[in-house]
Enzyme design. Structure first.
Site, PDB file in Angstrom:
ATOM      1  N   TYR A  23      36.544  51.530  19.493  1.00  0.00           N
ATOM      2  CA  TYR A  23      36.147  50.963  20.785  1.00  0.00           C
ATOM      3  C   TYR A  23      37.301  50.115  21.305  1.00  0.00           C
ATOM      4  O   TYR A  23      37.792  49.227  20.612  1.00  0.00           O
ATOM      5  CB  TYR A  23      34.891  50.102  20.650  1.00  0.00           C
ATOM      6  CG  TYR A  23      34.543  49.391  21.944  1.00  0.00           C
ATOM      7  CD1 TYR A  23      33.853  50.053  22.954  1.00  0.00           C
ATOM      8  CD2 TYR A  23      34.934  48.072  22.162  1.00  0.00           C
ATOM      9  CE1 TYR A  23      33.555  49.417  24.150  1.00  0.00           C
ATOM     10  CE2 TYR A  23      34.640  47.424  23.349  1.00  0.00           C
ATOM     11  CZ  TYR A  23      33.957  48.102  24.348  1.00  0.00           C
ATOM     12  OH  TYR A  23      33.682  47.464  25.526  1.00  0.00           O
ATOM     13  N   LYS A  59      39.973  37.713  23.523  1.00  0.00           N
ATOM     14  CA  LYS A  59      38.776  37.035  23.027  1.00  0.00           C
ATOM     15  C   LYS A  59      39.054  35.609  22.563  1.00  0.00           C
ATOM     16  O   LYS A  59      39.013  34.681  23.346  1.00  0.00           O
ATOM     17  CB  LYS A  59      38.107  37.865  21.936  1.00  0.00           C
ATOM     18  CG  LYS A  59      37.426  39.133  22.473  1.00  0.00           C
ATOM     19  CD  LYS A  59      36.504  39.750  21.461  1.00  0.00           C
ATOM     20  CE  LYS A  59      35.871  41.048  21.956  1.00  0.00           C
ATOM     21  NZ  LYS A  59      34.866  40.856  23.013  1.00  0.00           N
ATOM     22  N   ASP A  94      44.984  47.283  18.232  1.00  0.00           N
ATOM     23  CA  ASP A  94      44.040  46.537  19.066  1.00  0.00           C
ATOM     24  C   ASP A  94      43.414  45.458  18.191  1.00  0.00           C
ATOM     25  O   ASP A  94      42.481  45.714  17.437  1.00  0.00           O
ATOM     26  CB  ASP A  94      42.978  47.499  19.616  1.00  0.00           C
ATOM     27  CG  ASP A  94      41.920  46.800  20.457  1.00  0.00           C
ATOM     28  OD1 ASP A  94      41.881  45.554  20.468  1.00  0.00           O
ATOM     29  OD2 ASP A  94      41.111  47.502  21.085  1.00  0.00           O
ATOM     30  N   TYR A 124      25.228  46.625  29.861  1.00  0.00           N
ATOM     31  CA  TYR A 124      24.465  47.629  29.118  1.00  0.00           C
ATOM     32  C   TYR A 124      22.955  47.380  29.221  1.00  0.00           C
ATOM     33  O   TYR A 124      22.232  47.460  28.226  1.00  0.00           O
ATOM     34  CB  TYR A 124      24.901  47.663  27.654  1.00  0.00           C
ATOM     35  CG  TYR A 124      26.334  48.063  27.479  1.00  0.00           C
ATOM     36  CD1 TYR A 124      26.723  49.389  27.600  1.00  0.00           C
ATOM     37  CD2 TYR A 124      27.310  47.110  27.219  1.00  0.00           C
ATOM     38  CE1 TYR A 124      28.057  49.753  27.470  1.00  0.00           C
ATOM     39  CE2 TYR A 124      28.637  47.473  27.083  1.00  0.00           C
ATOM     40  CZ  TYR A 124      29.003  48.797  27.205  1.00  0.00           C
ATOM     41  OH  TYR A 124      30.314  49.156  27.090  1.00  0.00           O
TER      42      TYR A 124
END
Length: 436
Positions: free
Chosen positions: A144, A273, A244, A16
């Site tokens: 997201y 993660k 999620d 980004y």
């Protein structure tokens, strides 16, 4: 150092961020515990766990040693036609660690790929049930789920991925829950989901959401009652439920998994993660017995996915060591301590002139601003305080390693306060690395 950074700025794209138009970057030399050492002599407390994954802190000795030991045996072997002990041992530990009933494990390379696998698994399940027309998913606005095409298609349709609508499959979206995690549940919150499902139930394979904590598109914390309603609706309509938990799992919101706030189980869960303690990329898509057996006993019995680095032995070894640390440390107690400290320090920031809201749950603290400060001001505060923060849009947040001390938490919150007191910038030019 100058020459190295010049090459980086000219030739290396960062996430980004624009080439040649971003603020000066820090050159990381080493990291240990909660701290990152830079080439210019700074020691930065990692207040965002290097994008939320360093649960045990950087370079946890147990994880480093496990990776080193495995590297002397075998760095990689294809999982097609082979299996290996690290994959099996990690699977055994995951089955014990996950809520009972979620036990059929598909290893993935990253969180985004785990989400892709979950979506494909839901569609293949419905195909096996004789419903090939059920090939769409419902997701929540404000969500997201990752940056690959399938994961982007399930993320907020008005969020950061609007540019790529042309290559994304089209799914259905319900309004995000407005009821706060720390407030009362509003019955009207669920009406949008009920409406979407009623209109499209013959096409819907599954609903996917981030339980309780919506991360990368708004850092929103919503009421757990919503998940109870969602589980009931999915059961009534023959629709699968996917959680999620890539960001929210492994004690980040308090309990072991965020789904525990509601006391409900999904049919499929995505984890990643902190699975390896942030040391090396690994994720998993874990299904219930019902989902796995339905696919296995169908005409197309193989689940149709297979990454090259699936179940990489180094990553599995890291995962084993990470799960051992989760088993041997009382992280539930540590996260309760972190939550208390974050509330003490951050809730008073609601009184800042530029503050829109403050939200805290578990080891997550968010200051939402009315208008963001400049990247230059943020960079100056990072240098002056020794706290690594990475605000995005109007959100200044911390998700620190679960080993972060009270003194370090106080310093993190002070840096957040200083950012909140900065003069807001009038507008964004879209090339601001600290506000992706």
């Amino acid at each position: 150092m100058k020459e190295i950074l010049q090459f980086d700025n000219e030739y290396l794209w960062h996430p980004y961020a624009a080439l040649r138009k971003t603020p000066a970057r820090f050159l990381a030399l080493s990291a240990k515990g909660t701290k990152i050492q830079t080439a210019e002599g700074l020691e930065l407390i990692d207040a965002v766990s290097s994008w939320w994954c360093m649960a045990h802190g950087h370079n946890a000795p147990e994880i480093v040693e496990a990776i080193q030991a495995q590297s002397r045996k075998m760095c990689h072997v294809m999982f097609g036609g082979f299996t290996h002990e690290p994959a099996i041992e990690l699977g055994e530990k995951l089955v014990s660690f996950l809520p009972k009933g979620l036990n059929k494990i598909f290893y993935a390379d990253s969180g985004s790929i785990a989400v892709e696998c979950a979506a494909k698994m839901a569609v293949q399940y419905q195909y096996a049930k004789g419903h090939p027309e059920k090939c769409k998913l419902v997701a929540l606005k404000g969500g997201y789920h990752g940056d690959t095409a399938g994961a982007m298609a399930l993320s907020d349709p008005d969020g950061m991925h609007m540019l790529f609508r042309g290559i994304m499959p089209q799914h259905y979206f319900a309004e995000r829950p407005c009821s706060r995690a720390d407030g009362a549940f509003d019955e009207a919150d669920f009406k949008s989901m009920e409406k979407v499902v009623a209109l499209h139930e013959k096409e819907i394979a599954a609903v996917i959401c981030e339980p309780v904590f919506q991360g990368g598109n708004g850092m929103w914390l919503y009421h757990a009652e919503y998940l109870k309603r969602l589980r009931k609706l999915c059961d009534e309509k023959g629709i699968l439920l996917i959680f999620d938990e890539i960001a929210s799992g492994f004690y980040r919101t308090g309990p072991r998994f965020a789904m525990e706030h509601a006391g409900v189980l999904p049919d499929i869960v995505c984890i990643g993660k902190a699975l390896t303690g942030g040391s090396i990329t690994l994720a998993a898509c874990v299904a219930s017995e019902m989902v796995a057996e339905t696919i296995t006993e169908s005409k197309i019995s193989a689940f149709m996915h297979g990454p090259t680095y699936m179940a990489n032995p180094l990553a599995c070894a890291a995962g084993i060591a990470s799960l051992n640390l989760f088993a041997n440390r009382d992280y539930r107690l540590e996260v309760a301590r972190i939550e208390k400290r974050l509330k003490q320090n951050l809730l008073p920031l609601r009184n800042l002139e530029n503050a829109k809201d403050v939200r805290v749950l578990g080891a997550i603290g968010v200051l939402e601003l009315k208008a963001k400060p400049s990247a230059e001001d943020v960079l100056k505060i990072i240098r002056n305080t020794g706290i690594w923060l990475r605000p995005f849009c109007n959100y200044v947040y911390t998700m620190p390693p679960l080993i972060t001390t009270d003194a370090e938490l106080d310093r993190i919150c002070e840096a957040i306060r200083l950012i909140g007191e900065c003069e807001p910038q009038p507008s964004s030019d879209g090339d601001d690395e600290f506000h992706e």
